[in-house]
Design an enzyme around this catalytic site. Structure first.
Site, short mmCIF file in Angstrom:
data_model
loop_
_atom_site.label_atom_id
_atom_site.label_comp_id
_atom_site.label_asym_id
_atom_site.label_seq_id
_atom_site.Cartn_x
_atom_site.Cartn_y
_atom_site.Cartn_z
N ILE A 146 4.66 15.95 28.54
CA ILE A 146 5.63 14.90 28.24
C ILE A 146 5.11 13.63 28.92
CG2 ILE A 146 7.65 16.37 27.89
CD1 ILE A 146 8.51 15.91 30.71
N ASP A 147 5.46 12.49 28.37
CA ASP A 147 4.91 11.22 28.84
C ASP A 147 5.25 10.96 30.30
OD1 ASP A 147 3.95 10.86 26.28
OD2 ASP A 147 5.63 9.57 25.66
N LYS A 148 4.46 10.11 30.91
CA LYS A 148 4.63 9.76 32.32
C LYS A 148 6.07 9.36 32.65
CE LYS A 148 3.37 6.13 35.61
NZ LYS A 148 2.60 4.88 35.82
N THR A 150 8.76 9.79 30.83
CA THR A 150 9.78 10.69 30.28
C THR A 150 10.04 11.78 31.30
OG1 THR A 150 9.11 10.28 27.99
CG2 THR A 150 10.36 12.28 28.41
N ARG A 246 9.04 8.10 20.42
CA ARG A 246 8.94 6.67 20.70
C ARG A 246 8.41 5.91 19.48
NH1 ARG A 246 5.38 6.76 26.03
NH2 ARG A 246 5.80 4.49 26.02
#
Length: 315
Positions: A146-148, A150, A246
């Protein structure tokens, strides 16, 4: 010097300064756009002349002008052994096969150029010496990311058999991954599906975008509550492309609040810490017991406070 830099370059990122970024400092501009790199690493790139403005090397304090072309040369990563670091982890569940972690916003999942330490992998290596080796030394145990910025749940494999079993579920779209988000604007539909192919942005290589020849990408959404200028939503991933939610939300005109890469660069009336997106529910079949396991994560404080503000100041 420039010739030596080019020889060591493995990726080139091209960026164009927009009207609302006029007079922005070069180091701040790069930090805003290169969200997968730490700010200290961005400054190092500028100091080592890996960043150019209109083909010329500039200082970090240089004030950019609208339509300036900024070129960022990403050098070859230095070979280094990943170090175990005593970083606190919020472990929701653990056994001999898997670890379910609730990742905070701001933590990168695995080391990469510019982020050699402080990652989830560094923390996991201090926690256990049992991590699958399928993804190599840089990403031990990492089944999905998962993104930084998030926050929320992800599962880590402690051995190769568990990793392969979980990876098959992920590829077959059988893993439950539900996200809670806050987007800009008023979405009138109660439910919907965004089915748009996704690939690398044709001009800004650090970003993803909806492109005709991209990979199949499907996001399902449900509206939880409308606040006029904002909408609280639930997202369920059918596919798992990079930055998928996103990108899809930006594509339909409702970017995630606080998103530094795909959102509206406007200060919100409440605190944000990157995109308002939280991986709140994770479900998978256990590699050994073959039982369905489902985990939930409460919304972070900053998310709860943002929703409370929206509820009390509906516009």
């Amino acid at each position: 010097m420039i010739e030596d830099v080019l020889k060591k370059t493995v990726e080139t990122v091209q960026l164009c300064v927009q009207l609302n970024e006029n007079r922005m400092r070069l180091d701040r501009f790069c930090a805003v756009h290169l969200t997968n790199l730490s700010r200290s690493y961005v400054k190092t790139l500028i100091q080592k002349q890996y960043v150019q403005v209109n083909g010329q090397v500039k200082k970090a304090s240089y004030a950019l002008n609208t339509n300036d072309n900024v070129t960022v040369l990403i050098p070859e990563p230095e070979e280094a052994q990943i170090k175990a670091e005593d970083i606190p982890l919020n472990i929701v569940y653990e056994d001999d096969d898997v670890i379910v972690v609730d990742k905070p916003s701001g933590m990168v999942v695995h080391p990469a150029p510019g982020t050699p330490s402080g990652t989830l992998v560094n923390a996991l290596m201090a926690h256990t010496d049992q991590l699958s080796a399928i993804n190599g030394v840089k990403r031990p145990g990492i089944v999905h990311r998962i993104d930084k910025d998030t926050s929320g749940l992800l599962v880590v494999a402690k051995n190769d058999n568990a990793h392969q079993f979980l990876a098959k579920q992920l590829a077959a779209h059988e893993m439950v991954r539900q996200y809670h988000g806050l987007v800009r604007g008023n979405i009138t539909e109660e439910t919907g599906t965004v089915d748009m192919p996704q690939g690398r942005h044709p001009k800004e290589r650090i970003k993803m975008a909806v492109v005709e020849d991209g990979r199949h990408a499907v996001t399902h959404f449900t509206v939880m509550k409308r606040f006029g200028k904002y909408t609280e939503m639930i997202f369920k991933l059918e596919t798992g492309r990079t930055h998928q939610i996103r990108v899809h939300m930006q594509a339909i005109g409702h970017p995630l609040v606080g998103d530094p890469l795909y959102g509206v660069r406007r200060r919100e009336p409440f605190e944000t810490d990157g995109q308002m997106l939280h991986a709140e529910k994770l479900g998978f079949i256990h590699p050994t017991t073959k039982e369905l396991m489902v985990f939930r994560s409460p919304l972070p404080r900053i998310f709860e406070e943002a929703l409370a503000y929206c509820s009390n100041h509906q516009m």
